[in-house]
Design a protein around this motif. Sequence first.
Motif, PDB file in Angstrom:
ATOM      1  N   LEU A  37       6.588  12.584  11.134  1.00  0.00           N
ATOM      2  CA  LEU A  37       6.262  12.848   9.553  1.00  0.00           C
ATOM      3  C   LEU A  37       5.460  11.640   9.001  1.00  0.00           C
ATOM      4  N   GLN A  38       5.192  10.605   9.944  1.00  0.00           N
ATOM      5  CA  GLN A  38       4.374   9.543   9.213  1.00  0.00           C
ATOM      6  C   GLN A  38       2.965  10.220   9.282  1.00  0.00           C
ATOM      7  N   GLY A  52       2.094  13.144   8.107  1.00  0.00           N
ATOM      8  CA  GLY A  52       2.101  13.771   7.102  1.00  0.00           C
ATOM      9  C   GLY A  52       2.884  15.139   6.974  1.00  0.00           C
ATOM     10  N   LEU A  53       2.748  15.761   5.950  1.00  0.00           N
ATOM     11  CA  LEU A  53       3.913  17.208   6.036  1.00  0.00           C
ATOM     12  C   LEU A  53       2.682  18.447   5.859  1.00  0.00           C
ATOM     13  N   PRO A  54       2.888  19.257   6.647  1.00  0.00           N
ATOM     14  CA  PRO A  54       1.688  20.461   6.387  1.00  0.00           C
ATOM     15  C   PRO A  54       1.726  20.921   5.082  1.00  0.00           C
ATOM     16  N   LEU A  55       0.859  21.356   4.540  1.00  0.00           N
ATOM     17  CA  LEU A  55       0.918  22.336   3.300  1.00  0.00           C
ATOM     18  C   LEU A  55       1.282  23.646   3.333  1.00  0.00           C
ATOM     19  N   THR A 115      12.136   4.516   3.263  1.00  0.00           N
ATOM     20  CA  THR A 115      12.266   4.322   1.990  1.00  0.00           C
ATOM     21  C   THR A 115      12.071   5.534   0.944  1.00  0.00           C
ATOM     22  N   ARG A 116      11.191   6.319   1.238  1.00  0.00           N
ATOM     23  CA  ARG A 116      11.225   7.656   0.552  1.00  0.00           C
ATOM     24  C   ARG A 116      10.326   8.500   1.427  1.00  0.00           C
ATOM     25  N   PHE A 117      10.104   9.776   0.847  1.00  0.00           N
ATOM     26  CA  PHE A 117       9.636  10.735   1.672  1.00  0.00           C
ATOM     27  C   PHE A 117       8.716  11.212   0.740  1.00  0.00           C
ATOM     28  N   GLY A 118       7.434  11.079   0.692  1.00  0.00           N
ATOM     29  CA  GLY A 118       6.607  11.717  -0.256  1.00  0.00           C
ATOM     30  C   GLY A 118       5.089  11.140  -0.099  1.00  0.00           C
ATOM     31  N   PRO A 119       4.107  11.529  -1.301  1.00  0.00           N
ATOM     32  CA  PRO A 119       2.785  11.032  -1.024  1.00  0.00           C
ATOM     33  C   PRO A 119       2.676   9.795  -1.452  1.00  0.00           C
ATOM     34  N   MET A 120       1.811   8.961  -0.684  1.00  0.00           N
ATOM     35  CA  MET A 120       1.508   7.421  -1.314  1.00  0.00           C
ATOM     36  C   MET A 120       0.154   7.753  -2.121  1.00  0.00           C
ATOM     37  N   PHE A 121       0.205   7.623  -3.322  1.00  0.00           N
ATOM     38  CA  PHE A 121      -0.830   7.658  -4.245  1.00  0.00           C
ATOM     39  C   PHE A 121      -1.680   6.423  -4.062  1.00  0.00           C
ATOM     40  N   HIS A 122      -2.982   6.780  -4.114  1.00  0.00           N
ATOM     41  CA  HIS A 122      -4.042   5.452  -3.857  1.00  0.00           C
ATOM     42  C   HIS A 122      -4.451   4.921  -5.136  1.00  0.00           C
ATOM     43  N   ALA A 123      -3.795   3.554  -5.678  1.00  0.00           N
ATOM     44  CA  ALA A 123      -3.896   3.344  -6.689  1.00  0.00           C
ATOM     45  C   ALA A 123      -5.439   3.169  -7.435  1.00  0.00           C
ATOM     46  N   LEU A 151      -6.785  10.492  -3.841  1.00  0.00           N
ATOM     47  CA  LEU A 151      -5.804  10.129  -4.794  1.00  0.00           C
ATOM     48  C   LEU A 151      -4.500  10.210  -4.128  1.00  0.00           C
ATOM     49  N   ARG A 162      -1.654   9.582   1.656  1.00  0.00           N
ATOM     50  CA  ARG A 162      -1.125  10.099   2.783  1.00  0.00           C
ATOM     51  C   ARG A 162       0.179  10.847   2.298  1.00  0.00           C
ATOM     52  N   MET A 163       0.434  11.850   3.004  1.00  0.00           N
ATOM     53  CA  MET A 163       1.422  12.644   2.622  1.00  0.00           C
ATOM     54  C   MET A 163       2.730  12.560   3.627  1.00  0.00           C
TER      55      MET A 163
END
Lengths: 156, 178
Positions: free
Chosen positions: A21-22, A24-27, A60-68, B68, B71-72
């Motif tokens: 899962l590091q 990524g998650l398939p869409l 820590t969490r499961f979700g997207p990292m937003f690129h600030a 944006l 990484r998901m």
Amino acid sequence: MSAQTEAPLFTGVERAVINRLQLGLPLTPRPYADVAEELGISEEALLDTLTRLLDNGTLTRFGPMFHAGEMGGGLTLAAMRIPDHAFAAVTEQVNHFDEVAHNYRREHDLNMWFVLATETREDIDRVIADIEAATGYPVYNMPKEEEFHVNLHFPV
Amino acid sequence: MTPRLHTDVCSVLRNSPPASPWGLLRLRKLLEKGVPLTPRPFQTLAEQAGLSEAQVMDAVDCWQNDGLIKRMGLVVQHRTLGYRANAMVVWDIPDEQVSRLGRQFADIPFVTLCYQRPRRLPDWPYNLFCMIHGVSRDRVEGQIEELIRTHQLQQCPHAVLFSSKAYRQRGGCYVGSD
């Protein structure tokens, strides 16, 4: 990284879930079922494992990292040179700023390193000036000029 | 105020009906908390954001393509996974070589971040920054030696800045230092 970590100990399923899962998650409509099938476990087992690892603080969490930096805001790496006797007090002053996202003590003459993330690019200079005014120490501003992309992965 | 969401780029690429900017803003706020652990997470997000499942998947796809969303997937605390040592290794590389070397560094499995940044002379002569996360300080030191040997950087001024303490880490937003 090819190195296996020595601790903590994970079960085979936990290991597989963390490593997969590091990436990524398939869409897809049922992404957990798809990943579970890939790993040869049930969707329920995958979701249970994930829930447990999040609940016990391993993840820590499961979700997207937003690129600030891509969100139109300002982003920079900053460093300061703080004498030992003032380090704790200055750390507190610096961390008081909401724009400070990470703050590490590092072994160097420049010993305090943090990231600034601001709403707009123009805010960076203002926040740096505010930090200098609050602490009395200069801030070295080191914004990225080029990013060389890596595939971040921590195998366990 | 209209939220800034790259919606203009997305709408021309996708099949689902255009989503409202406010729905997308709600979606982004929800995603900052994480992807739901439900069998159909995009449907769950859609219900919460007032969008359709297809719109959610399109938006995520689009934000990933735009960069944006970097990484998901799982956000790990590398320390809790056993990666206890973290070194920022900085180099003074001639300007004309820095891009080439930066790309080479980024391909090394143990390098976890790599950036070119400005020198701040005379105090700071280094212009190439890379981060190495490892299971132990010894291991990271060995990896740095390996890197110097492989890329023949024996003559190249550099410094290794191990972190002795993390005072603040924040999830949700990848900001590129760690």
